[in-house]
Design an enzyme around this catalytic site. Structure first.
Site, short mmCIF file in Angstrom:
data_model
loop_
_atom_site.label_atom_id
_atom_site.label_comp_id
_atom_site.label_asym_id
_atom_site.label_seq_id
_atom_site.Cartn_x
_atom_site.Cartn_y
_atom_site.Cartn_z
N THR A 375 0.87 -1.16 0.00
CA THR A 375 0.00 0.00 0.00
C THR A 375 0.91 1.22 0.00
O THR A 375 2.12 1.09 -0.03
CB THR A 375 -0.89 -0.13 1.25
OG1 THR A 375 -1.71 -1.28 1.06
CG2 THR A 375 -1.75 1.05 1.55
N ASP A 417 -8.83 -9.02 -0.22
CA ASP A 417 -8.98 -8.58 1.17
C ASP A 417 -10.30 -9.04 1.79
O ASP A 417 -10.54 -8.85 2.99
CB ASP A 417 -8.87 -7.04 1.27
CG ASP A 417 -7.43 -6.60 1.52
OD1 ASP A 417 -6.57 -7.46 1.76
OD2 ASP A 417 -7.16 -5.39 1.47
N GLY A 467 1.74 -1.65 4.65
CA GLY A 467 2.21 -2.79 5.42
C GLY A 467 1.14 -3.81 5.74
O GLY A 467 1.33 -4.65 6.61
N1 GLY Z 1 -4.99 -3.92 0.86
C1 GLY Z 1 -4.44 -3.54 2.08
C2 GLY Z 1 -5.42 -2.94 3.02
O1 GLY Z 1 -6.42 -2.41 2.58
O2 GLY Z 1 -5.22 -3.00 4.20
#
Ligand code: GLY
Length: 566
Positions: A375, A417, A467
């Site tokens: 990210t 996610d 992270g």
């Molecule tokens: N894709 C990483 C986050 O949204 O935490």
């Protein structure tokens, strides 16, 4: 001999040669100091674009629009038009707010879309290629921010971004290595003739004329160009050709959402962070709430006692996170109950100084969220006193790896996610990960934690990091480093980090900066330590308002990150 002050000093000097004096243990390392305004992001080119907008009289919201898009050029690894993110703001007059421009599941998505006939997860389907792509939110997010709070014309804001796309960005050593590491998968997904199906060396320039064209159309036609116009049509055609399920209806119905941020107090400071569908704000509220009563300063920074207390709080907070959190538009999220001081005290009542708690005793279920690290976060403070923390993502490195050649940007793999497969009931009868199962039009749970810290009614700090699941623990450590251990912003960013996330039940440490004595002290109490060299944990980009009113940037040496200001 304690090498840490020297290591910290060298780490600080590696990005801020001008501010480093000959090595002295007591020398304070500081980041860039600016009088009025600053942008700290993953690349100098993006920070410069943001600052150029501020210099033209734009405010932090205008600078956000420019920096967000500039990151798609300077840092395509995570910067994006094809992803999403969150922004938390505090205006000079004290008004706070946040916007959610997280991606959404396509309307044709189903709960079992990544499972085979036996109910097992099909490898790579949710991470690579067109089926992994969530409906992008970035353009909707920045246009909504501009509509509500911007001050300059959108054409003026996009002008330096378009010029950066045309002029291109020089590849750094790190970027060359990252592109090389992803070369085979980028070639596999995009074919041999893609812009990213070849080797780049440090010093090469990558130009984005197709993206410049896309941005020109967006500057002329506005947000609907991306969601209903020619760009939308090209995007849907591209995804369909590649086996995706996102339709024009998905794009046309996408909206960014203003959400009430999470706000809580910690040791005389007010902390404002992102609410669900990010787990960030609630999780850092839980961790900081659970450790507030401990004399952390007396334990010593990164001492075994400090690590122990923080790890036990992290263990409990992540167990709650994984069970309770998801998209608030689809589930009831017991946010207030989770942050209640008595509840947090009760959660820590099983903490034992002599023996590590086992994660399996904290909550039932073996749900292990795997989140990617790739990210990016940026922080902005303008000359008017507005403070913005923004974290944005494609999820994995270069997202789904799908690069839309004709439009000039990568597409996310944010569908990963979601929990692809729901878990077993926990001790409270809750189905683990149920809150984050795939549903059409739903936002996937995130860890992104753009955060602001206030003291005595004034902004003190803007902080955030990439992270994945380590985001919250990195943000917590950066905050503690400043508030409890009185570090400068750069020292707080440089300081070695560690991480625990309930499952797997292990502590991860950054490489070569913690001692065997620390590990042995923790092991003697039953802590499980992952001793394989851990990659970096987080890349914190932050701004601290100093007592003299100036701003100090903390740009993370773990990447090519840079602070620019005036
Ligand atoms: N894709 C990483 C986050 O949204 O935490």
């Amino acid at each position: 001999m304690n090498l840490k002050p020297f290591i910290h000093h060298l780490l600080g000097c590696s990005i801020l040669i001008a501010s480093c004096s000959p090595i002295k243990e007591e020398t304070r390392i500081t980041g860039l100091i600016a009088e009025q305004a600053m942008v700290v992001s993953a690349r100098k080119e993006a920070s410069q674009v943001g600052v150029s907008i501020l210099r033209e009289g734009g405010n932090a919201f205008d600078a956000m629009v420019a920096t967000e898009l500039a990151l798609a050029i300077a840092f395509p690894f995570a910067g994006n038009l094809g992803g999403g993110g969150f922004m938390v703001f505090r205006k000079a007059d004290g008004e706070i707010g946040s916007i959610d421009y997280r991606e959404k599941a396509p309307l044709a998505a189903t709960v079992d879309m990544y499972l085979d006939e036996n109910g097992d997860v099909i490898p790579r389907l949710s991470t690579t290629g067109a089926l992994a792509v969530g409906v992008p939110g970035t353009i909707a997010g920045i246009f909504e921010v501009h509509r509500m709070h911007g001050s300059l014309q959108i054409e003026k804001i996009l002008a330096p971004v378009i010029s950066l796309a045309e002029k291109g960005v020089v590849v750094t050593e790190r970027q060359a290595a990252s592109l090389q590491a992803n070369l085979s998968i980028l070639t596999e997904v995009n074919g041999p003739n893609s812009k990213f199906s070849k080797t780049y060396q440090a010093g090469d320039t990558i130009k984005y004329p197709e993206l410049a064209q896309t941005l020109r159309r967006i500057a002329t036609n506005g947000r609907d160009e991306f969601y209903k116009g020619e760009t939308a049509q090209k995007l849907v055609d591209f995804l369909t050709e590649n086996g995706g399920i996102i339709t024009l209806d998905d794009l046309a119905s996408y909206e960014a959402v203003w959400r009430e941020p999470i706000q809580f107090d910690f040791q005389g400071h007010t902390i404002t962070s992102m609410a669900p569908p990010s787990s960030g704000g609630v999780t850092i509220a839980q961790i900081l709430g659970m450790i507030e009563g401990f004399d952390l300063k007396n334990f010593g920074h990164n001492s075994p006692e400090y690590i122990q207390v923080l790890v036990e709080a992290e263990r409990r907070a992540y167990a709650d996170r994984n069970f309770f959190l998801g998209d608030p538009d689809f589930n009831f999220i017991p946010t207030l109950q989770m942050m209640d001081k008595n509840y947090l005290k009760e959660r820590m009542s099983t903490f034992n100084w002599d023996q590590a708690t086992k994660s399996t005793d904290v909550a039932h279920g073996q749900i292990n969220f795997q989140e990617s690290d790739e990210t990016t976060h940026y922080s902005i403070m303008d000359q008017f006193g507005n403070a913005l923390a923004i974290t944005t993502t494609l999820n994995g490195a270069y997202g789904s790896k799908l690069y839309v050649e004709e439009l000039g940007f990568f597409l996310n793999n944010e569908m990963d996610d979601f929990s692809a497969k729901t878990g077993v009931p926990n001790m409270f009868g809750l189905i683990g990960a149920e809150a984050n199962k795939i549903e059409p039009g739903k936002r996937m749970l995130s860890s992104m934690t753009p955060t602001l810290v206030e003291k005595d009614g004034e902004i003190l700090m803007i902080v955030g990091t990439p992270g994945g699941s380590t985001i919250m623990t990195s943000v917590v450590q950066a905050i503690l480093n400043v508030i409890v251990f009185e570090m400068s912003m750069q020292e707080a960013v440089n300081a070695p980090r560690f991480h625990h996330q309930w499952l797997p039940d292990e502590i991860r440490f950054e490489k070569d900066v913690f001692t065997q004595v620390t590990f042995d002290a923790l092991k003697s109490k039953g802590y499980l330590i992952n001793e394989s060299p851990s990659p970096i944990i987080g890349k914190v980009d932050a701004i601290l308002k100093l007592s003299n009113g100036k701003l100090e940037g903390g740009a993370d040496h773990r990447g090519d990150d840079a602070a620019v200001g005036f």
